[in-house]
Design an enzyme around this catalytic site. Structure first.
Site, PDB file in Angstrom:
ATOM      1  CB  SER A  44     -42.211  49.332 -48.528  1.00 13.71           C
ATOM      2  OG  SER A  44     -41.203  48.660 -47.810  1.00 13.71           O
ATOM      3  CG  ASP A 352     -39.201  44.078 -54.192  1.00 15.24           C
ATOM      4  OD1 ASP A 352     -38.940  43.541 -53.102  1.00 15.24           O
ATOM      5  OD2 ASP A 352     -39.775  45.176 -54.273  1.00 15.24           O
ATOM      6  CG  HIS A 355     -40.933  45.240 -50.550  1.00 13.65           C
ATOM      7  ND1 HIS A 355     -40.360  45.920 -51.593  1.00 13.65           N
ATOM      8  CD2 HIS A 355     -40.965  46.094 -49.500  1.00 13.65           C
ATOM      9  CE1 HIS A 355     -40.063  47.147 -51.201  1.00 13.65           C
ATOM     10  NE2 HIS A 355     -40.406  47.282 -49.939  1.00 13.65           N
TER      11      HIS A 355
END
Ligand SMILES: *[C@@H]1O[C@H](CO)[C@@H](O)[C@H](O)[C@H]1NC(C)=O
Ligand SMILES: *[C@@H]1O[C@H](CO)[C@@H](O)[C@H](O)[C@H]1NC(C)=O
Ligand SMILES: *[C@@H]1O[C@H](CO)[C@@H](O)[C@H](O)[C@H]1NC(C)=O
Length: 391
Positions: A44, A352, A355
């Protein structure tokens, strides 16, 4: 072996002198590289739409600070890989798995959120980790390399959607993966010693993929080490530590020690790969130190909040693993969106709970682009040149 490797060195040295074909030795007068494409492998930290295309969009408020709508990234805006593409004068990378509106003329992104290097023995549903592990990303790249050329020959629009054959040898191959191998093991309730014991196999599988890409003609590699995941809410919230295991920045010491151990092994792997792949220019980038510096000295670098998530819900870190950013919760019979709790994401580091914000990503990019956190210390635009100290 000795005589063989010195023969290789002599041979490659002759090649430099004659034609400066890849990779050229870097010097003050070296011209900047012209990377026609980027092929990215990762999780991610560099997913620009892979997981979203297949397993459901990362919903609002992801993307709001820059794209003004969800853009396949787990971030309020752009990622480090976006700033790198822009810095090299290339368009943002399309996710290989995204069949809608993608344009691969300047590269492809094989990263998906939750990807590990080693295939996991749990499903995404069970553990949250992506089935698109690095070996799968390699398979995708291999298929892309072969099939893109067959399809490009049809001409027309295909010529404007797919890279030229020669671009694969001139492209920059970027990697940001490994963090999830460590956290996945912790989330399976392994001890720190057990997590560490996995690292050599993880590194071996990483080296195999780099060697495979070299076998396909890849020459320029840019490898990010893993970040201090012991500073991230999703780890701190899920595996609470005792106060003496926390450092002054509020990060979990055993987690970060494992990350540092992984990074030492990764760096050793890079040294080995340079010997094994004589025509490769491999840059190792110390993302760990930068992320830790940013978190531990947030105010000095213009940030207000270092550990807590900007977008999330509840608890010490404004993070709840069951109610993530963009998710929905029912309060008094009314469904509400778990949105941005912070006023100004540009002053927060964590987006979040898992990240980094666009502002943090931009800051990190600005530190790495000049090469001062790289080994060898060459700027991004010089990453096609082999450094003399590694010759
Ligand atoms: C998954 O299981 C196989 C077979 O037992 C094992 O070799 C492998 O290391 C396991 N992978 C992970 C990530 O634990
Ligand atoms: C894909 O992107 C490149 C670079 O931005 C552009 O030149 C090309 O026309 C695009 N292809 C299509 C089909 O729009
Ligand atoms: C890990 O331990 C916790 C607490 O004992 C338990 O609830 C959870 O199911 C365990 N997870 C796994 C994957 O075994």
């Amino acid at each position: 072996m000795e005589s063989h490797s010195s023969a290789v060195i002599l041979f490659t040295f002759v090649v430099y002198l004659v034609s400066c074909s890849p990779p050229c030795l870097v010097s003050a007068t070296s011209p900047p590289c012209h990377f026609p494409a980027i092929f990215n492998f990762g999780d991610s930290n560099s997913d620009t739409g892979g997981l979203s295309a297949v397993f459901g969009q990362a919903g609002p408020p992801h993307g709001e600070s820059y794209f003004h709508h969800p853009a396949g990234r787990y971030c309020d805006g752009r990622l480090i890989i976006d700033f790198m593409a822009k810095g090299l004068g290339l368009p943002y990378l399309s996710a290989y798995l995204d069949s809608l509106g993608s344009n691969f003329s300047h590269g492809a992104n094989f990263a998906t959120a939750g990807s590990t290097i080693r295939p996991q023995n749990t499903t995404l549903r069970q553990s949250g980790f992506s089935p698109i592990s690095l070996d799968v990303q390699w398979n995708e790249f291999y298929a892309f390399h072969q099939r893109s050329q067959t399809i490009r020959k049809q001409g027309g629009v295909y010529k404007r959607l797919l890279p030229k054959a020669e671009d694969f040898g001139r492209a920059l191959y970027t990697f940001d993966i490994g963090q999830n191998d460590l956290t996945a093991a912790y989330f399976l309730n392994m001890t720190t010693a057990e997590v560490r014991a996995n690292v050599p196999d993880v590194i071996t599988q990483f080296k195999n993929v780099v060697s495979n890409i070299y076998g396909q003609g890849g020459r320029y590699f840019w490898i990010h080490n893993t970040g201090p995941f012991g500073c991230l809410p999703y780890v701190l919230d899920r595996i609470p530590l005792s106060p003496h295991e926390m450092d002054r920045a509020g990060c979990g010491i055993p987690f970060n020690e494992v990350a540092k151990y992984y990074n030492r092994e990764l760096k050793n792997a890079v040294v080995e790969l340079r010997k094994k792949l004589p025509l490769a220019a491999i840059t190792y980038v110390d993302i760990y130190s930068l992320k830790y510096r940013l978190i531990s000295q947030a105010r000095k670098h213009g940030f207000k909040e270092s550990l807590r998530a900007c977008c999330g819900h509840g608890g010490k870190y404004n993070y709840n693993k069951n109610i993530g950013c963009g998710g929905k919760i029912t309060v008094h019979g009314k469904e509400i969106l778990v949105g941005r709790a912070c006023k100004d994401p540009s002053k927060w580091i964590n987006w979040d709970g898992v990240h980094y914000t666009q502002a943090a990503n931009k800051w990190i990019f600005e530190q790495i682009v000049g090469g001062s956190f790289s080994d060898p210390p060459v700027p991004l635009k010089m990453a096609c040149h082999k450094h003399p100290t590694h010759h």
